[in-house]
Write an enzyme that holds these catalytic residues in place. Structure first.
Site, PDB file in Angstrom:
ATOM      1  CG  ASP A 184       1.181   0.730  -1.619  1.00  0.00           C
ATOM      2  OD1 ASP A 184       0.823   0.334  -0.481  1.00  0.00           O
ATOM      3  OD2 ASP A 184       1.812   1.790  -1.803  1.00  0.00           O
ATOM      4  CD1 TRP A 216       0.968   7.715  -0.944  1.00  0.00           C
ATOM      5  CD2 TRP A 216       3.093   7.038  -0.709  1.00  0.00           C
ATOM      6  NE1 TRP A 216       1.480   8.313   0.188  1.00  0.00           N
ATOM      7  CE2 TRP A 216       2.782   7.921   0.357  1.00  0.00           C
ATOM      8  CE3 TRP A 216       4.377   6.505  -0.777  1.00  0.00           C
ATOM      9  CZ2 TRP A 216       3.703   8.257   1.345  1.00  0.00           C
ATOM     10  CZ3 TRP A 216       5.305   6.844   0.203  1.00  0.00           C
ATOM     11  CH2 TRP A 216       4.967   7.700   1.244  1.00  0.00           C
ATOM     12  CE  LYS A 245      -0.209   4.621   5.361  1.00  0.00           C
ATOM     13  NZ  LYS A 245       0.200   5.897   5.863  1.00  0.00           N
TER      14      LYS A 245
HETATM   15  N1  PMP Z   1       2.211   3.553   0.047  1.00  0.00           N
HETATM   16  C1  PMP Z   1       1.179   4.258   0.525  1.00  0.00           C
HETATM   17  C2  PMP Z   1      -0.134   4.220  -0.190  1.00  0.00           C
HETATM   18  C3  PMP Z   1       1.345   5.009   1.697  1.00  0.00           C
HETATM   19  O1  PMP Z   1       0.331   5.726   2.194  1.00  0.00           O
HETATM   20  C4  PMP Z   1       2.592   5.011   2.346  1.00  0.00           C
HETATM   21  C5  PMP Z   1       2.846   5.770   3.636  1.00  0.00           C
HETATM   22  N2  PMP Z   1       2.087   6.845   3.903  1.00  0.00           N
HETATM   23  C6  PMP Z   1       3.636   4.281   1.774  1.00  0.00           C
HETATM   24  C7  PMP Z   1       3.409   3.551   0.649  1.00  0.00           C
HETATM   25  C8  PMP Z   1       4.993   4.254   2.401  1.00  0.00           C
HETATM   26  O2  PMP Z   1       4.913   3.433   3.485  1.00  0.00           O
HETATM   27  P1  PMP Z   1       6.113   3.186   4.502  1.00  0.00           P
HETATM   28  O3  PMP Z   1       6.297   4.443   5.241  1.00  0.00           O
HETATM   29  O4  PMP Z   1       5.586   2.057   5.313  1.00  0.00           O
HETATM   30  O5  PMP Z   1       7.298   2.814   3.694  1.00  0.00           O
END
Ligand code: PMP
Length: 359
Positions: A171, A102, A195
């Site tokens: 994030d 991420w 989540k």
């Molecule tokens: N950052 C993290 C730490 C994540 O776990 C996720 C999704 N699993 C995201 C960003 C991406 O999120 P989204 O699908 O809401 O764009």
């Protein structure tokens, strides 16, 4: 009907009591003769829900008036672009810490908009550690420092808050509301909802007000935090149903005793599961014990030929979504707030039984 145990990394389990309220409200919200989904976002009802959600989130996290709380769309991935578009000036650099998949995505997106400095990376350990703070190479002209406190795929979590002169941008998608934090340490906190907050479709941004007003000229209005703040997150139609569910989740958390109480439960759950993994020669978790995630627990089987059998039998036993991310393989149990201790106990019992039969 039997509800199964859901270890999905996201969209993730929701508290059963919240789903029951939503079911009861579905056709007729509070005697209005309509569902909340069918009401105008400008109606007193929906504005009221949004205000309650904001108030509860402020109380849970301890967010002062120095911060705007924004309810947006687009997921955390949209914020990967919104962060540089709102904060990164032409003569500045953006510092990023790379601790996994991420972080990498956030870095790749920011590179489109300006100078990115990867100040530290744990890629050399296959993202099983967090780079020690004293080795970070921060820029002198940093607009911000970005990090990912919980890497959902690798299962690596920071249990300390980085210090830097530049505003800290984080994030928190897969750790928000799992334990108390000190919001004042941060310039910007963002998270996708799916989540620990509610259903997919809602994204939360908590931004220190003094950081508003720095957006790039080309920043689209929909990504501009100042525009969202000035319009109480209703510049366009917000995801009203997701917001309503989030408000119910916040109330559920408050009823449980808030984040300190939630953190105790989460620590207990994670400790049990890691103890079960460490106590066996059959299962393994690759992450440095100092930074093992409370929310996402990846583990491998001694013989990966058994992965398919493990998944099929666990599903049969009512334990869903244990397959690891495609980039790492193996298994992953996501044990977010709404995954109860009973679910973790059931998983451990299954794992021990599976080991006895196959180990
Ligand atoms: N950052 C993290 C730490 C994540 O776990 C996720 C999704 N699993 C995201 C960003 C991406 O999120 P989204 O699908 O809401 O764009």
């Amino acid at each position: 009907m039997t509800r199964k145990y859901n270890f999905c990394a996201g969209p993730a389990a929701l508290p059963e009591s919240v789903l029951e309220i939503a079911r009861d409200d579905m056709l007729d919200w509070h005697g209005r003769g309509l569902s909340i989904m069918e009401m105008s976002h400008r109606s007193a009802e929906v504005v009221g829900v949004a205000e309650q959600a904001e108030q509860a989130l402020r109380e849970l996290l301890g967010v002062s008036d120095d911060y705007a709380v924004l309810f947006l769309q687009g997921g955390a991935s949209t914020q990967f672009a919104a962060v540089p578009l709102n904060l990164l000036g032409a003569n500045q650099a953006a510092d990023y810490i790379n601790t996994g998949q991420w972080s990498k995505k956030a870095i790749a997106e920011a590179r489109r908009f300006g100078t990115v400095n990867v100040a530290a990376t744990s890629e050399d350990t296959n993202f099983s550690t967090i780079p020690a703070r004293d080795g970070w190479q921060l820029s002198d002209n940093a607009a911000y420092l970005h990090y990912t406190p919980n890497e959902t795929i690798g299962g690596v979590e920071f249990f300390w808050t980085p210090e830097a002169d530049a505003p800290l941008v984080t994030d928190m998608s897969s750790t928000i509301l799992s334990r108390p934090i000190n919001v004042d340490d941060y310039g910007v906190i963002y998270a996708g909802a799916q989540k620990n907050i509610g259903p997919a479709g809602l994204t939360i941004v908590i931004v220190r007000r003094e950081l508003l007003g720095r957006a790039h000229d080309l920043c689209p209005a929909m990504l501009n935090w100042q525009v969202a703040a000035e319009n109480d997150s209703m510049y366009n139609t917000p995801p009203t149903f997701a917001l309503y569910l989030a408000q119910l989740v916040f109330a559920w958390l408050q009823g449980l005793g808030g984040l300190a109480a939630m953190a105790d439960i989460n620590r207990r759950k994670a400790q049990k599961l890691y103890a079960a993994i460490d106590g066996s020669d059959f299962y393994a978790n690759p992450v440095d014990p100092a930074c093992r995630s409370l929310m996402n627990v990846p583990f491998t089987l001694a013989d990966d030929a058994l992965d398919k059998v493990f998944l099929a039998e666990s599903e049969e036993a009512g334990l869903l979504n244990l397959k690891g991310h495609r980039s790492v393989g193996g298994m992953r149990a996501s044990i977010y707030n709404a995954v109860g201790e009973d679910a973790v106990d059931a998983l451990i019992a299954f794992m021990q039984d599976f080991e006895q039969r196959n180990g």
